[in-house]
Design a protein around this motif. Structure first.
Motif, short mmCIF file in Angstrom:
data_model
loop_
_atom_site.label_atom_id
_atom_site.label_comp_id
_atom_site.label_asym_id
_atom_site.label_seq_id
_atom_site.Cartn_x
_atom_site.Cartn_y
_atom_site.Cartn_z
N GLN A 256 94.38 -20.34 -42.23
CA GLN A 256 93.64 -21.59 -42.46
C GLN A 256 93.97 -22.65 -41.41
OE1 GLN A 256 91.21 -19.94 -44.91
NE2 GLN A 256 90.93 -22.09 -44.41
N PRO A 257 95.23 -22.83 -41.03
CA PRO A 257 95.49 -23.77 -39.93
C PRO A 257 94.78 -23.36 -38.64
CG PRO A 257 97.53 -23.32 -41.11
CD PRO A 257 96.49 -22.37 -41.65
N ALA A 258 94.69 -22.06 -38.37
CA ALA A 258 93.97 -21.59 -37.18
C ALA A 258 92.49 -21.92 -37.30
CB ALA A 258 94.19 -20.09 -36.99
N ALA A 259 91.93 -21.78 -38.50
CA ALA A 259 90.52 -22.11 -38.71
C ALA A 259 90.28 -23.60 -38.47
CB ALA A 259 90.09 -21.71 -40.13
N ARG A 260 91.19 -24.45 -38.94
CA ARG A 260 91.07 -25.89 -38.69
C ARG A 260 91.14 -26.19 -37.20
NH1 ARG A 260 93.84 -26.01 -43.51
NH2 ARG A 260 95.91 -26.13 -42.58
N LYS B 130 87.27 -10.28 -37.44
CA LYS B 130 86.12 -11.18 -37.24
C LYS B 130 85.67 -11.79 -38.56
CE LYS B 130 83.76 -7.86 -35.26
NZ LYS B 130 84.78 -6.80 -35.13
N THR B 131 85.39 -10.96 -39.55
CA THR B 131 84.91 -11.46 -40.84
C THR B 131 85.97 -12.32 -41.52
OG1 THR B 131 83.48 -9.52 -41.11
CG2 THR B 131 83.98 -10.80 -43.09
N THR B 132 87.20 -11.91 -41.49
CA THR B 132 88.28 -12.67 -42.12
C THR B 132 88.39 -14.05 -41.51
OG1 THR B 132 89.49 -10.64 -42.62
CG2 THR B 132 90.76 -12.68 -42.61
N PHE B 133 88.29 -14.14 -40.20
CA PHE B 133 88.38 -15.44 -39.54
C PHE B 133 87.16 -16.30 -39.88
CE2 PHE B 133 87.96 -18.36 -35.90
CZ PHE B 133 89.14 -19.06 -36.10
N ILE B 134 85.98 -15.73 -39.85
CA ILE B 134 84.76 -16.49 -40.17
C ILE B 134 84.83 -17.00 -41.60
CG2 ILE B 134 82.26 -16.28 -40.50
CD1 ILE B 134 82.29 -14.42 -37.99
N LYS B 135 85.35 -16.19 -42.53
CA LYS B 135 85.54 -16.65 -43.92
C LYS B 135 86.43 -17.89 -43.95
CE LYS B 135 85.26 -12.25 -46.38
NZ LYS B 135 86.00 -11.31 -47.24
N ALA B 136 87.53 -17.86 -43.21
CA ALA B 136 88.46 -18.98 -43.19
C ALA B 136 87.81 -20.23 -42.60
CB ALA B 136 89.72 -18.61 -42.40
N VAL B 137 87.03 -20.06 -41.54
CA VAL B 137 86.34 -21.19 -40.92
C VAL B 137 85.32 -21.77 -41.89
CG1 VAL B 137 84.80 -21.90 -39.04
CG2 VAL B 137 86.75 -20.41 -38.55
N CYS B 138 84.56 -20.91 -42.55
CA CYS B 138 83.57 -21.38 -43.52
C CYS B 138 84.25 -22.15 -44.66
CB CYS B 138 82.76 -20.21 -44.07
SG CYS B 138 81.55 -19.56 -42.90
N GLU C 108 80.39 -20.98 -51.63
CA GLU C 108 79.94 -19.65 -52.00
C GLU C 108 80.92 -18.60 -51.48
OE1 GLU C 108 75.80 -20.94 -50.20
OE2 GLU C 108 77.80 -21.76 -49.95
N THR C 109 80.78 -17.39 -51.98
CA THR C 109 81.57 -16.28 -51.47
C THR C 109 81.05 -15.93 -50.08
OG1 THR C 109 81.92 -15.41 -53.69
CG2 THR C 109 82.23 -13.87 -51.85
N VAL C 110 81.95 -15.90 -49.12
CA VAL C 110 81.60 -15.54 -47.75
C VAL C 110 81.94 -14.06 -47.58
CG1 VAL C 110 82.06 -15.93 -45.30
CG2 VAL C 110 81.98 -17.87 -46.89
N ALA C 111 80.95 -13.28 -47.25
CA ALA C 111 81.14 -11.83 -47.09
C ALA C 111 80.41 -11.36 -45.84
CB ALA C 111 80.61 -11.10 -48.32
N GLY D 153 77.36 -25.66 -45.97
CA GLY D 153 78.62 -26.32 -45.66
C GLY D 153 78.84 -27.53 -46.56
N GLY D 154 80.01 -28.11 -46.50
CA GLY D 154 80.34 -29.27 -47.31
C GLY D 154 79.43 -30.44 -47.05
N ASP D 155 78.81 -30.49 -45.87
CA ASP D 155 77.87 -31.57 -45.53
C ASP D 155 76.44 -31.25 -45.95
OD1 ASP D 155 77.20 -29.59 -43.71
OD2 ASP D 155 77.57 -30.82 -41.93
N GLY D 156 76.25 -30.09 -46.61
CA GLY D 156 74.92 -29.70 -47.07
C GLY D 156 74.09 -28.96 -46.05
N ARG D 157 74.59 -28.87 -44.82
CA ARG D 157 73.84 -28.19 -43.75
C ARG D 157 74.08 -26.68 -43.83
NH1 ARG D 157 72.70 -31.44 -38.97
NH2 ARG D 157 73.45 -29.69 -37.74
N PRO D 158 73.06 -25.90 -43.45
CA PRO D 158 73.23 -24.45 -43.48
C PRO D 158 74.22 -23.95 -42.41
CG PRO D 158 70.97 -25.04 -42.84
CD PRO D 158 71.73 -26.30 -43.04
N ILE D 159 74.87 -22.87 -42.74
CA ILE D 159 75.72 -22.12 -41.81
C ILE D 159 75.21 -20.68 -41.88
CG2 ILE D 159 78.04 -21.24 -41.34
CD1 ILE D 159 79.09 -23.82 -42.73
N TYR D 160 74.89 -20.11 -40.73
CA TYR D 160 74.36 -18.76 -40.68
C TYR D 160 75.43 -17.80 -40.17
CZ TYR D 160 69.97 -21.30 -41.06
OH TYR D 160 68.96 -22.14 -41.47
N HIS D 161 75.56 -16.67 -40.86
CA HIS D 161 76.56 -15.65 -40.52
C HIS D 161 75.83 -14.33 -40.31
CE1 HIS D 161 80.37 -13.32 -42.09
NE2 HIS D 161 80.12 -13.10 -40.80
#
Length: 137
Positions: free
Chosen positions: A12-16, A38-46, A53-56, A68-76
């Motif tokens: 999580q600190p790396a994601a921040r 890759k997926t594990t890191f993207i989950k942490a960033v999300c 939501e569950t990031v998978a 995202g927390g700001d209401g904007r979409p994030i595409y994976h």
């Protein structure tokens, strides 16, 4: 950009740290071997971006959309199962990659030709001691 993830406690600190280095970029392509994280890191960033939501991995769906927390979409994206470039035209990749919203892409090698010019290309690799290194290519 170069980030080392020594263990799960430092994920999580790396994601921040990654988020702090994103700047104005919105499209991030992650290159790495199967199991590199890759997926594990993207989950942490999300998670750090406020996704509830569950990031998978979208291995079969090809794309997952989160809010995202700001209401904007994030595409994976996960292009592992793309067999030919024409398949990305079928789902309208331009609407996502050129939307101005954050896009995280796994297995981008298969769609290099359609990635925006300013895509941030990152490699994720495992070191001999089990840590992960994420760095610009």
């Amino acid at each position: 950009m170069k980030i080392e993830i020594k263990n799960l406690a430092s994920l999580q600190p790396a994601a921040r740290d990654f988020i702090n280095q994103m700047g104005d970029h919105t499209v991030f392509a992650f290159y790495g071997d199967m199991g590199a994280g890759k997926t594990t890191f993207i989950k942490a960033v999300c998670k750090e971006l406020g996704v509830r939501e569950t990031v998978a991995s979208p291995t079969f769906a090809i794309i997952n959309e989160y809010k995202g927390g700001d209401g904007r979409p994030i595409y994976h994206f996960d292009f592992y199962r793309i067999h030919k470039l024409e398949e990305v035209f079928d789902f309208g990749y331009e609407d996502y990659l050129y939307s101005g919203y954050t896009c995280f892409i796994e297995w981008p090698e298969l769609v290099e030709q359609v990635l925006p010019e300013n895509t941030v290309r990152l490699s994720i690799r495992e070191t001999g001691n089990g840590s992960r290194i994420i760095e610009n290519m």
